[in-house]
Design a protein around this motif. Structure first.
Motif, PDB file in Angstrom:
ATOM      1  N   HIS A 555       0.903  -1.251   0.108  1.00 42.35           N
ATOM      2  CA  HIS A 555       0.066   0.076   0.000  1.00 42.35           C
ATOM      3  C   HIS A 555       0.781   1.160   0.101  1.00 42.35           C
ATOM      4  O   HIS A 555       0.420   2.115   0.559  1.00 42.35           O
ATOM      5  N   GLY A 556       1.680   1.350  -0.962  1.00 41.35           N
ATOM      6  CA  GLY A 556       2.754   2.415  -1.044  1.00 41.35           C
ATOM      7  C   GLY A 556       3.899   2.562   0.002  1.00 41.35           C
ATOM      8  O   GLY A 556       4.261   3.682   0.241  1.00 41.35           O
ATOM      9  N   ALA A 557       4.572   1.515   0.178  1.00 45.12           N
ATOM     10  CA  ALA A 557       5.560   1.694   1.179  1.00 45.12           C
ATOM     11  C   ALA A 557       6.679   2.515   0.830  1.00 45.12           C
ATOM     12  O   ALA A 557       6.999   2.392  -0.650  1.00 45.12           O
ATOM     13  N   TYR A 558       7.382   3.398   1.522  1.00 44.67           N
ATOM     14  CA  TYR A 558       8.241   4.180   0.871  1.00 44.67           C
ATOM     15  C   TYR A 558       9.505   3.482   0.054  1.00 44.67           C
ATOM     16  O   TYR A 558      10.006   3.853  -0.636  1.00 44.67           O
ATOM     17  N   ILE A 559       9.753   2.453   0.936  1.00 41.63           N
ATOM     18  CA  ILE A 559      11.066   1.689   0.345  1.00 41.63           C
ATOM     19  C   ILE A 559      10.790   1.068  -0.828  1.00 41.63           C
ATOM     20  O   ILE A 559      11.736   1.174  -1.703  1.00 41.63           O
ATOM     21  N   ALA A 560       9.500   0.596  -1.216  1.00 45.02           N
ATOM     22  CA  ALA A 560       9.355   0.079  -2.540  1.00 45.02           C
ATOM     23  C   ALA A 560       9.240   1.197  -3.489  1.00 45.02           C
ATOM     24  O   ALA A 560       9.879   0.986  -4.621  1.00 45.02           O
ATOM     25  N   ARG A 561       8.881   2.219  -3.117  1.00 39.10           N
ATOM     26  CA  ARG A 561       8.766   3.402  -3.985  1.00 39.10           C
ATOM     27  C   ARG A 561      10.082   4.013  -4.259  1.00 39.10           C
ATOM     28  O   ARG A 561      10.697   4.429  -5.445  1.00 39.10           O
ATOM     29  N   VAL A 562      11.204   3.761  -3.242  1.00 39.64           N
ATOM     30  CA  VAL A 562      12.406   4.452  -3.442  1.00 39.64           C
ATOM     31  C   VAL A 562      13.238   3.371  -4.552  1.00 39.64           C
ATOM     32  O   VAL A 562      14.095   3.778  -5.297  1.00 39.64           O
ATOM     33  N   MET A 563      13.024   2.118  -4.338  1.00 43.38           N
ATOM     34  CA  MET A 563      13.496   1.070  -5.473  1.00 43.38           C
ATOM     35  C   MET A 563      12.963   1.125  -6.581  1.00 43.38           C
ATOM     36  O   MET A 563      13.724   1.112  -7.605  1.00 43.38           O
ATOM     37  N   ARG A 564      11.670   1.594  -6.847  1.00 40.79           N
ATOM     38  CA  ARG A 564      11.148   2.050  -7.932  1.00 40.79           C
ATOM     39  C   ARG A 564      11.795   3.132  -8.759  1.00 40.79           C
ATOM     40  O   ARG A 564      11.996   3.157  -9.769  1.00 40.79           O
ATOM     41  N   ILE A 565      12.098   4.163  -8.029  1.00 47.11           N
ATOM     42  CA  ILE A 565      12.946   5.392  -8.405  1.00 47.11           C
ATOM     43  C   ILE A 565      14.034   4.809  -8.936  1.00 47.11           C
ATOM     44  O   ILE A 565      14.555   5.282  -9.951  1.00 47.11           O
ATOM     45  N   GLU A 566      14.940   3.995  -8.233  1.00 47.62           N
ATOM     46  CA  GLU A 566      16.129   3.512  -8.483  1.00 47.62           C
ATOM     47  C   GLU A 566      16.257   2.853  -9.980  1.00 47.62           C
ATOM     48  O   GLU A 566      16.946   3.200 -10.810  1.00 47.62           O
ATOM     49  N   LEU A 571      17.058   2.753 -15.862  1.00 50.70           N
ATOM     50  CA  LEU A 571      16.926   2.587 -17.190  1.00 50.70           C
ATOM     51  C   LEU A 571      16.559   3.661 -18.130  1.00 50.70           C
ATOM     52  O   LEU A 571      15.976   3.739 -19.086  1.00 50.70           O
ATOM     53  N   GLY A 572      16.738   4.815 -17.386  1.00 54.85           N
ATOM     54  CA  GLY A 572      17.118   6.198 -18.337  1.00 54.85           C
ATOM     55  C   GLY A 572      15.713   6.664 -18.189  1.00 54.85           C
ATOM     56  O   GLY A 572      15.405   7.856 -19.255  1.00 54.85           O
ATOM     57  N   ARG A 573      14.852   6.323 -17.475  1.00 54.67           N
ATOM     58  CA  ARG A 573      13.389   7.172 -17.445  1.00 54.67           C
ATOM     59  C   ARG A 573      13.294   8.067 -16.314  1.00 54.67           C
ATOM     60  O   ARG A 573      12.762   8.029 -15.264  1.00 54.67           O
ATOM     61  N   GLY A 574      14.217   9.088 -16.287  1.00 56.06           N
ATOM     62  CA  GLY A 574      14.389   9.928 -15.276  1.00 56.06           C
ATOM     63  C   GLY A 574      13.352  10.873 -14.940  1.00 56.06           C
ATOM     64  O   GLY A 574      12.842  11.267 -13.887  1.00 56.06           O
ATOM     65  N   ASP A 575      12.396  11.226 -16.062  1.00 54.69           N
ATOM     66  CA  ASP A 575      11.415  12.061 -15.705  1.00 54.69           C
ATOM     67  C   ASP A 575      10.163  11.166 -14.737  1.00 54.69           C
ATOM     68  O   ASP A 575       9.667  11.888 -13.898  1.00 54.69           O
ATOM     69  N   GLU A 576      10.104  10.187 -15.044  1.00 54.32           N
ATOM     70  CA  GLU A 576       9.157   9.225 -14.157  1.00 54.32           C
ATOM     71  C   GLU A 576       9.773   9.299 -12.806  1.00 54.32           C
ATOM     72  O   GLU A 576       8.906   9.499 -11.889  1.00 54.32           O
ATOM     73  N   ALA A 577      11.043   8.971 -12.733  1.00 55.66           N
ATOM     74  CA  ALA A 577      11.754   8.830 -11.569  1.00 55.66           C
ATOM     75  C   ALA A 577      11.517  10.150 -10.811  1.00 55.66           C
ATOM     76  O   ALA A 577      11.304  10.150  -9.332  1.00 55.66           O
ATOM     77  N   ASP A 578      11.758  11.294 -11.488  1.00 62.48           N
ATOM     78  CA  ASP A 578      11.517  12.719 -10.693  1.00 62.48           C
ATOM     79  C   ASP A 578      10.555  12.743 -10.094  1.00 62.48           C
ATOM     80  O   ASP A 578      10.189  13.326  -9.155  1.00 62.48           O
ATOM     81  N   ARG A 579       9.302  12.464 -10.991  1.00 64.66           N
ATOM     82  CA  ARG A 579       7.871  12.734 -10.318  1.00 64.66           C
ATOM     83  C   ARG A 579       7.657  11.677  -9.394  1.00 64.66           C
ATOM     84  O   ARG A 579       6.901  12.325  -8.117  1.00 64.66           O
ATOM     85  N   GLU A 580       8.000  10.485  -9.307  1.00 62.55           N
ATOM     86  CA  GLU A 580       7.861   9.608  -8.100  1.00 62.55           C
ATOM     87  C   GLU A 580       8.560   9.979  -6.851  1.00 62.55           C
ATOM     88  O   GLU A 580       8.086  10.204  -5.626  1.00 62.55           O
ATOM     89  N   GLU A 581       9.873  10.556  -7.247  1.00 57.17           N
ATOM     90  CA  GLU A 581      10.444  11.282  -5.697  1.00 57.17           C
ATOM     91  C   GLU A 581      10.037  12.384  -5.377  1.00 57.17           C
ATOM     92  O   GLU A 581      10.078  12.583  -4.384  1.00 57.17           O
ATOM     93  N   ALA A 582       9.478  13.224  -6.427  1.00 60.96           N
ATOM     94  CA  ALA A 582       8.617  14.475  -5.690  1.00 60.96           C
ATOM     95  C   ALA A 582       7.570  14.165  -4.839  1.00 60.96           C
ATOM     96  O   ALA A 582       7.551  14.997  -3.931  1.00 60.96           O
ATOM     97  N   GLY A 583       6.978  13.045  -5.278  1.00 59.39           N
ATOM     98  CA  GLY A 583       5.895  12.520  -4.216  1.00 59.39           C
ATOM     99  C   GLY A 583       6.278  12.254  -2.813  1.00 59.39           C
ATOM    100  O   GLY A 583       5.687  12.500  -2.025  1.00 59.39           O
ATOM    101  N   VAL A 584       7.362  11.370  -3.056  1.00 62.94           N
ATOM    102  CA  VAL A 584       8.018  11.018  -1.557  1.00 62.94           C
ATOM    103  C   VAL A 584       8.465  12.326  -0.942  1.00 62.94           C
ATOM    104  O   VAL A 584       8.467  12.148   0.378  1.00 62.94           O
ATOM    105  N   VAL A 585       9.331  12.994  -1.643  1.00 62.96           N
ATOM    106  CA  VAL A 585       9.792  14.354  -0.994  1.00 62.96           C
ATOM    107  C   VAL A 585       8.697  15.166  -0.134  1.00 62.96           C
ATOM    108  O   VAL A 585       8.728  15.611   0.664  1.00 62.96           O
TER     109      VAL A 585
END
Length: 641
Positions: A555-566, A571-585
């Protein structure tokens, strides 16, 4: 001598309301300690069977060993209150915590009045002490000991006010009843006889230095109180275990490995020194020491204060006890607050104007209560406990829900702190490797367990002894990276099948839960061992679908989201990673290790500004984080910061 004039009723009511409001803000907090769950399970067993446990049945390797449920009555009370609360049973326990804390404060305030303290001074001291004590106000049996200590002090204060009349059964009966309850509620029960014995010593010393008439009365009172102390020791035998319970506190405190438990460490050791409570404790020691010193110096000219020598002797004795282990700091502060309040000198003008300042003091105490309710109670730098209900974030509820949903049963290898909650949720279907009943396990088994947490060979042998079907690790706790690595290195393919920000559940691929491993095991993801920058694009491609599954399952654990960002960044999908990290921050989780991982992810890519921001936030949440400090130091040395 310091003696306060009584406040008018409106002033007293204002101060009482403010103190109760402060007690509410400090004690109406989510349940965060693990011991309550053992007490709830023990209370359930007693209520269901009508018998107090005498041997262990909660664990695998200690099963059948003697188990002295020395706080059995507290467990029964906790369980009855929880049942009374129904679906809101944990909230009912939190309300009980508040009621006991408020009652303790009010009784101690009455003791202070009996000792001659000015009501405003007593209210100010009470507010400070309850703030100091709040870190230890938890749903645990020691709550009852605070209230019973206050009751014992009130009995002694009333006793002194009655001009030391002869003791009869009717007079002593309330104290004996309190002692019997104390004996069956909490292991500090010997404090009752000790406090009365200190009062006897005070009466004896006063008698020795009095005139002839006063000497006889003082020594007679000393004998009466000493006899009362012996009666209280006898009352301690009224428990299910008899004499064995009287030996129990000494056996427990004499155990060498209890020194590894935080609350048993002296207050001058580093873990306690870094808390806010340590500073408040030091202030109280200084205030109390000076107040009693001044009071005793004035006694040479003006006579003893209304409480006599007892408050000063009690202060010294409990201070010595608090210096042995920090769990006694709260007992020291609460029990000495009436005497310190009475010892603080006030001017004649202040005494003649009892209403002056009561409204302002009540407003100040209420303001502190409101600040705590809004911003939380500071436990240490970066650590805050907030007002609220339910279970706190440190309780591994979701991981236990996974265990329940998958019908995992039998022996479990678990982290120390998780044992109590697993016992509460699953006994007798699940039996644990370890929990917080250190007296049951003993030093040998504890040593074997700690070795198993650190080395694959020892872990393999320990799991074989347990015949463990699964493992339950609070993965973010210090030291359990080694345990997770050891578990992963074992033959049999141990892998996590569930994890969130609190805990991870592991099973072996070739064990009794092979079907579950085949369906839910993560081949790549491992929260304890995850390090940003370590995945190749091929590994990241395999990890990404696992991160999607982990985010959904937790249900959205932060550690799982951090791994997804990584995975996305690799994989070079920086825009998606930035959006995901912005949500965590933006969510700003109070999890320093999540901030550290985000900082590491930027640092390995040479992105100094976001890396610095995340490491600094980690240090705000946990000033003791070596990983955050090392990350900042590496950025400094590389010249990118």
């Amino acid at each position: 001598m310091p003696s306060g004039a009584p406040l008018a009723a409106p002033g007293r009511r204002l101060l009482t309301a403010a103190l109760i409001l402060l007690a509410a803000a400090l004690s109406l907090t989510p349940i965060s300690n693990n011991d309550i769950f053992l007490h709830l399970r023990t209370g359930t067993i007693i209520l269901d069977t009508g018998a107090v446990p005498r041997v262990d049945d909660y664990s695998v390797l200690a099963r059948g060993r003697p188990f002295v449920a020395h706080e059995w009555l507290a467990g029964v009370i906790f369980r009855l209150v929880q049942r009374l609360g129904g679906a809101h049973g944990f909230d009912a326990l939190i309300v009980l915590k508040f009621l006991i804390a408020a009652a303790t404060l009010l009784v101690l305030r009455r003791v202070a009045a009996r000792l001659g303290a000015d009501d405003r001074i007593a209210a100010a001291c009470g507010a400070f002490v309850v703030f100091l004590a709040a870190a230890r106000v938890m749903e645990r049996p020691h709550l009852f000991s605070y209230l019973l200590t206050a009751g014992c002090l009130l009995w002694l204060a009333r006793r002194r006010a009655r001009a030391r009349t002869p003791l009869g059964l009717k007079t002593v009966a309330p104290l004996i009843l309190m002692q019997v309850l104390w004996t069956n509620l909490h292991g500090s029960f010997l404090l009752g006889p000790v406090i009365v014995l200190i009062a006897a010593a005070a009466a004896g010393i006063e008698g020795l230095f009095a005139d002839r008439a006063g000497r006889g009365a003082g020594l007679a009172e000393a004998r009466r109180l000493a006899l009362t102390s012996l009666l209280l020791v006898g009352a301690c035998l009224l428990n299910p275990y008899g004499v064995a319970l009287l030996r129990f506190p000494f056996a427990l405190t004499g155990s060498a490995f209890m020194g590894q438990i935080y609350e048993w460490l002296p207050p001058y050791t580093e873990p306690f020194r870094s808390t806010c409570m340590a500073r408040e404790y030091l202030i109280w020691v200084l205030v109390g020491g000076v107040a009693h010193g001044v009071s005793l110096a004035r006694a040479r000219r003006r006579g003893l204060p209304p409480g006599g020598l007892f408050p000063a002797l009690l202060f010294g004795a409990l201070l010595a006890l608090s210096l042995r282990m920090n769990r006694n700091v709260t007992d020291f502060a609460l029990a000495t607050f009436p005497g310190v309040a009475a010892a603080i000198p006030v001017s004649a003008a202040f005494r003649r104007a009892p209403a002056r300042g009561s409204a302002a003091l009540a407003a100040a105490v209420s303001a502190v209560a409101m600040l705590v309710a809004v911003f939380g109670y500071p436990l240490g730098r970066g650590t805050v406990r907030h007002t609220g209900f339910g279970l706190g974030p440190g309780i591994p509820v979701a991981a236990a829900d996974y265990v329940e949903a998958q019908h995992l049963r039998g022996a479990v290898f678990n982290t120390y702190a998780a044992g109590a909650y697993l016992v509460y949720r699953f006994h007798p279907g699940v039996r644990v490797a370890m929990d917080s009943r250190n007296d049951v396990y003993g030093e040998t088994l504890w040593t074997e367990y700690t070795r198993a947490c650190a080395a694959p060979d020892d872990l393999g042998k320990f799991l074989a002894r347990l015949d463990a079907g699964f493992a339950f690790l609070e993965w973010s706790q210090q030291g359990f990276t080694t345990t997770a690595a050891a578990l992963r290195a074992l033959p049999g393919g141990w892998r996590p099948v569930y994890f969130d920000d609190e805990a991870a559940v592991y099973v072996a691929a070739d064990g009794p839960h092979a079907d579950l491993a085949s369906r839910d095991a993560y081949a790549i993801l491992e929260p304890s061992l995850f390090r940003p920058g370590s995945w190749s694009p091929e590994v990241a491609a395999r990890a990404l679908p696992e991160t999607d599954r982990a985010v959904a399952a937790s249900h959205g654990a932060y550690i799982a989201r951090v791994m997804r960002i990584e995975a996305l960044r690799t994989l070079g999908r920086g825009d998606e990673a930035d959006r995901e990290e912005a949500g965590v921050v933006a969510a700003d989780p109070p999890l320093f290790h999540i901030q550290v991982l985000l900082g590491m992810a930027h640092a390995v890519r040479g992105e100094a500004a976001p890396a610095t921001a995340r490491f600094q936030r980690a240090l705000e949440l946990n000033p003791a984080s070596d990983a955050a400090r090392q990350g900042l130091a590496l950025l400094e040395r590389s010249g990118t910061r």
